[in-house]
Motif scaffolding. Structure first.
Motif, PDB file in Angstrom:
ATOM      1  N   SER A 254      17.055  13.964  22.815  1.00  0.00           N
ATOM      2  CA  SER A 254      16.744  15.304  22.711  1.00  0.00           C
ATOM      3  C   SER A 254      17.426  16.356  21.882  1.00  0.00           C
ATOM      4  N   LYS A 255      17.934  15.466  20.796  1.00  0.00           N
ATOM      5  CA  LYS A 255      18.893  16.303  19.935  1.00  0.00           C
ATOM      6  C   LYS A 255      19.864  17.117  20.412  1.00  0.00           C
ATOM      7  N   ALA A 256      20.423  17.032  21.559  1.00  0.00           N
ATOM      8  CA  ALA A 256      21.570  17.835  22.085  1.00  0.00           C
ATOM      9  C   ALA A 256      22.963  17.472  21.478  1.00  0.00           C
ATOM     10  N   LEU A 257      22.909  16.063  21.113  1.00  0.00           N
ATOM     11  CA  LEU A 257      23.947  15.548  20.094  1.00  0.00           C
ATOM     12  C   LEU A 257      23.144  14.827  18.789  1.00  0.00           C
ATOM     13  N   VAL A 258      23.806  15.349  17.596  1.00  0.00           N
ATOM     14  CA  VAL A 258      23.307  14.871  16.188  1.00  0.00           C
ATOM     15  C   VAL A 258      24.297  14.116  15.360  1.00  0.00           C
ATOM     16  N   GLU A 259      23.918  13.232  14.668  1.00  0.00           N
ATOM     17  CA  GLU A 259      24.796  12.302  13.773  1.00  0.00           C
ATOM     18  C   GLU A 259      25.382  13.311  12.733  1.00  0.00           C
ATOM     19  N   ALA A 260      26.859  13.489  12.670  1.00  0.00           N
ATOM     20  CA  ALA A 260      27.292  14.265  11.683  1.00  0.00           C
ATOM     21  C   ALA A 260      26.980  13.940  10.372  1.00  0.00           C
ATOM     22  N   LEU A 261      26.914  12.562  10.155  1.00  0.00           N
ATOM     23  CA  LEU A 261      26.490  12.066   8.801  1.00  0.00           C
ATOM     24  C   LEU A 261      25.670  10.701   9.169  1.00  0.00           C
ATOM     25  N   PRO A 262      24.421  10.862   9.065  1.00  0.00           N
ATOM     26  CA  PRO A 262      23.529   9.962   9.406  1.00  0.00           C
ATOM     27  C   PRO A 262      23.760   8.448   8.621  1.00  0.00           C
ATOM     28  N   ASP A 263      24.312   8.645   7.406  1.00  0.00           N
ATOM     29  CA  ASP A 263      24.600   7.361   6.624  1.00  0.00           C
ATOM     30  C   ASP A 263      25.949   6.754   7.017  1.00  0.00           C
ATOM     31  N   ALA A 264      26.799   7.353   7.594  1.00  0.00           N
ATOM     32  CA  ALA A 264      28.143   6.624   8.171  1.00  0.00           C
ATOM     33  C   ALA A 264      27.779   6.019   9.392  1.00  0.00           C
ATOM     34  N   VAL A 265      26.974   5.245   9.582  1.00  0.00           N
ATOM     35  CA  VAL A 265      26.707   4.442  10.811  1.00  0.00           C
ATOM     36  C   VAL A 265      27.477   3.139  10.720  1.00  0.00           C
ATOM     37  N   LEU A 266      28.084   2.546  11.712  1.00  0.00           N
ATOM     38  CA  LEU A 266      28.976   1.308  11.980  1.00  0.00           C
ATOM     39  C   LEU A 266      28.103   0.475  12.824  1.00  0.00           C
ATOM     40  N   ASP A 267      27.493  -0.653  12.120  1.00  0.00           N
ATOM     41  CA  ASP A 267      26.845  -1.405  13.030  1.00  0.00           C
ATOM     42  C   ASP A 267      27.744  -2.959  12.858  1.00  0.00           C
ATOM     43  N   ASP A 268      28.490  -3.343  13.794  1.00  0.00           N
ATOM     44  CA  ASP A 268      29.397  -4.258  13.821  1.00  0.00           C
ATOM     45  C   ASP A 268      28.810  -5.226  14.937  1.00  0.00           C
ATOM     46  N   PRO A 269      28.183  -6.288  14.856  1.00  0.00           N
ATOM     47  CA  PRO A 269      27.749  -6.895  15.772  1.00  0.00           C
ATOM     48  C   PRO A 269      28.758  -7.702  16.748  1.00  0.00           C
ATOM     49  N   ARG A 270      30.027  -7.563  16.481  1.00  0.00           N
ATOM     50  CA  ARG A 270      31.112  -8.008  17.278  1.00  0.00           C
ATOM     51  C   ARG A 270      31.536  -6.876  18.456  1.00  0.00           C
ATOM     52  N   ILE A 271      31.254  -5.710  18.104  1.00  0.00           N
ATOM     53  CA  ILE A 271      31.767  -4.562  18.835  1.00  0.00           C
ATOM     54  C   ILE A 271      30.587  -4.436  19.838  1.00  0.00           C
ATOM     55  N   GLY A 272      30.868  -4.315  21.080  1.00  0.00           N
ATOM     56  CA  GLY A 272      29.827  -4.101  21.964  1.00  0.00           C
ATOM     57  C   GLY A 272      29.996  -4.229  23.684  1.00  0.00           C
ATOM     58  N   TRP A 273      29.164  -4.397  24.358  1.00  0.00           N
ATOM     59  CA  TRP A 273      29.578  -4.573  25.820  1.00  0.00           C
ATOM     60  C   TRP A 273      29.276  -6.102  26.317  1.00  0.00           C
ATOM     61  N   TRP A 274      30.423  -6.311  27.038  1.00  0.00           N
ATOM     62  CA  TRP A 274      30.603  -7.866  27.200  1.00  0.00           C
ATOM     63  C   TRP A 274      30.750  -8.087  28.907  1.00  0.00           C
ATOM     64  N   LEU A 275      30.205  -9.177  29.442  1.00  0.00           N
ATOM     65  CA  LEU A 275      30.166  -9.436  30.791  1.00  0.00           C
ATOM     66  C   LEU A 275      31.250 -10.418  31.077  1.00  0.00           C
ATOM     67  N   VAL A 276      32.154 -10.203  31.677  1.00  0.00           N
ATOM     68  CA  VAL A 276      33.645 -10.927  31.569  1.00  0.00           C
ATOM     69  C   VAL A 276      33.427 -11.757  33.062  1.00  0.00           C
ATOM     70  N   THR A 277      33.712 -12.911  33.209  1.00  0.00           N
ATOM     71  CA  THR A 277      33.607 -13.621  34.375  1.00  0.00           C
ATOM     72  C   THR A 277      34.832 -14.685  34.683  1.00  0.00           C
ATOM     73  N   PRO A 278      35.153 -15.000  35.870  1.00  0.00           N
ATOM     74  CA  PRO A 278      36.225 -16.086  35.723  1.00  0.00           C
ATOM     75  C   PRO A 278      35.966 -17.345  35.199  1.00  0.00           C
ATOM     76  N   LYS A 279      36.836 -18.411  35.015  1.00  0.00           N
ATOM     77  CA  LYS A 279      36.526 -19.376  34.295  1.00  0.00           C
ATOM     78  C   LYS A 279      35.977 -20.422  35.436  1.00  0.00           C
ATOM     79  N   GLY A 280      36.228 -20.252  36.452  1.00  0.00           N
ATOM     80  CA  GLY A 280      35.521 -21.131  37.604  1.00  0.00           C
ATOM     81  C   GLY A 280      34.055 -20.985  37.948  1.00  0.00           C
ATOM     82  N   THR A 281      33.700 -21.768  38.875  1.00  0.00           N
ATOM     83  CA  THR A 281      32.105 -21.648  39.173  1.00  0.00           C
ATOM     84  C   THR A 281      31.821 -20.303  39.905  1.00  0.00           C
ATOM     85  N   LEU A 282      30.791 -19.558  39.413  1.00  0.00           N
ATOM     86  CA  LEU A 282      30.280 -18.182  39.974  1.00  0.00           C
ATOM     87  C   LEU A 282      29.530 -18.466  41.122  1.00  0.00           C
ATOM     88  N   GLY A 283      29.900 -17.617  42.235  1.00  0.00           N
ATOM     89  CA  GLY A 283      29.082 -17.715  43.345  1.00  0.00           C
ATOM     90  C   GLY A 283      27.578 -17.197  43.030  1.00  0.00           C
TER      91      GLY A 283
END
Length: 306
Positions: A254-283
């Protein structure tokens, strides 16, 4: 033939397992809803029964002795079997199953909540309990059944599976960049206040600054409680925020927020959202939720949705 000695009391074993897992008598006491002195007393009884010290007690911390570590591995495995068996029984006995999900409030409100109707329609017998916390919920100890965490993975004592990577860039309202204040290079961004959410380790800022060769030591920072507040402060024109594109896709579109500097973008595949579960068997409820999450996140990646 000597008669077999009875097992130590279950209360002592529970106190030891919780304290050894958390390496804290006080955290174990909170988990078990008893006092810290009660936990300490039960562990002393266990040590007397076994005839060996299980912990090295220091001024501000405790550590397992070699005997304590060896004993914990077996006791923890036994409690994991008990927890898994209990979960399985409850799933089959209860008419409805409850799944406790540890999650950051920002991810819950900005990404998960708008999509939850799909999961509820597919699995109407599972009631989700979202538990928003800044601190990392204890998955291995049963505080929650699964958790969704932001970071680079690799948390000890659990399994982590990346749901989706995150795209990072500094964002603000368009009016902040008007006229002569418009930044031309990353260094120009340092004259604006930086809006940051509370974190014990703000790795995303460090990685971004390293990527673009900036020193953030003298930057004016506004530390806010939660990323939701960071976004609202940015929308109010209070400064520049680290834009997690998965969470602010609507504001960017919606352009309510814009990139302050479009070229200064960080795409690091290690950074993100992770699902964390116990080591045991999942129900079954946790397995169903994991499958739905992975499918939903994976489809967005194929569609190129941020």
């Amino acid at each position: 033939m000597h008669p077999a000695r009875p097992l130590p009391p279950l209360l002592s074993l529970r106190a030891f397992e919780a304290a050894a897992r958390r390496l804290s008598f006080s955290l174990a006491a909170q988990e078990l809803f008893v006092t810290q002195s009660a936990v300490s007393h039960q562990i002393q009884k266990l040590e007397a029964d076994l005839g060996v010290p299980l912990f090295e007690r220091r001024t501000r911390a405790i550590e397992l002795t070699p005997e304590g570590r060896a004993y914990y591995d077996k006791v923890h495995a036994a409690f994991e079997l008990l927890r898994a068996g209990t979960r399985e029984i409850r799933v089959h006995v209860d008419e409805r199953a409850t799944l406790k999900v540890g999650i950051l409030a920002s991810f819950a409100t900005r990404w998960l909540a708008p999509r939850l109707h799909e999961f509820s329609a597919a699995r109407p017998g599972i009631d989700l309990q979202l538990r928003p916390e800044i601190a990392l919920a204890d998955v291995s100890g049963g505080e929650v059944d699964v958790a969704i965490r932001y970071g680079r993975g690799g948390w000890p004592g659990v399994r982590s599976q990346q749901l989706m990577s995150e795209r990072l860039s500094l964002v603000c309202v368009p009016s902040l960049l008007e006229g002569k204040r418009r930044p031309r290079k990353p260094q120009d961004l340092l004259r604006f206040p930086f809006l940051a959410s509370y974190s014990t380790h703000s790795f995303e800022w460090e990685v971004w600054a390293h990527r673009f060769g900036l020193d953030l030591a003298r930057v004016q920072r506004v530390q806010l409680h939660d990323y939701n507040i960071v976004v609202e402060a940015a929308l109010a024109g209070q400064g520049i925020a680290m834009g997690r594109h998965r969470l602010i896709a609507q504001q960017l579109a919606s352009k309510a927020l814009v990139e302050a500097l479009p070229d200064a973008v960080l795409d690091d595949p290690r950074i993100g959202w992770w699902l964390v579960t116990p080591k045991g068997t999942l129900g079954d409820p946790a397995s169903a939720f994991r499958s739905w999450l992975m499918q939903t996140a994976g489809q967005e990646a194929l569609d190129g949705t941020h």
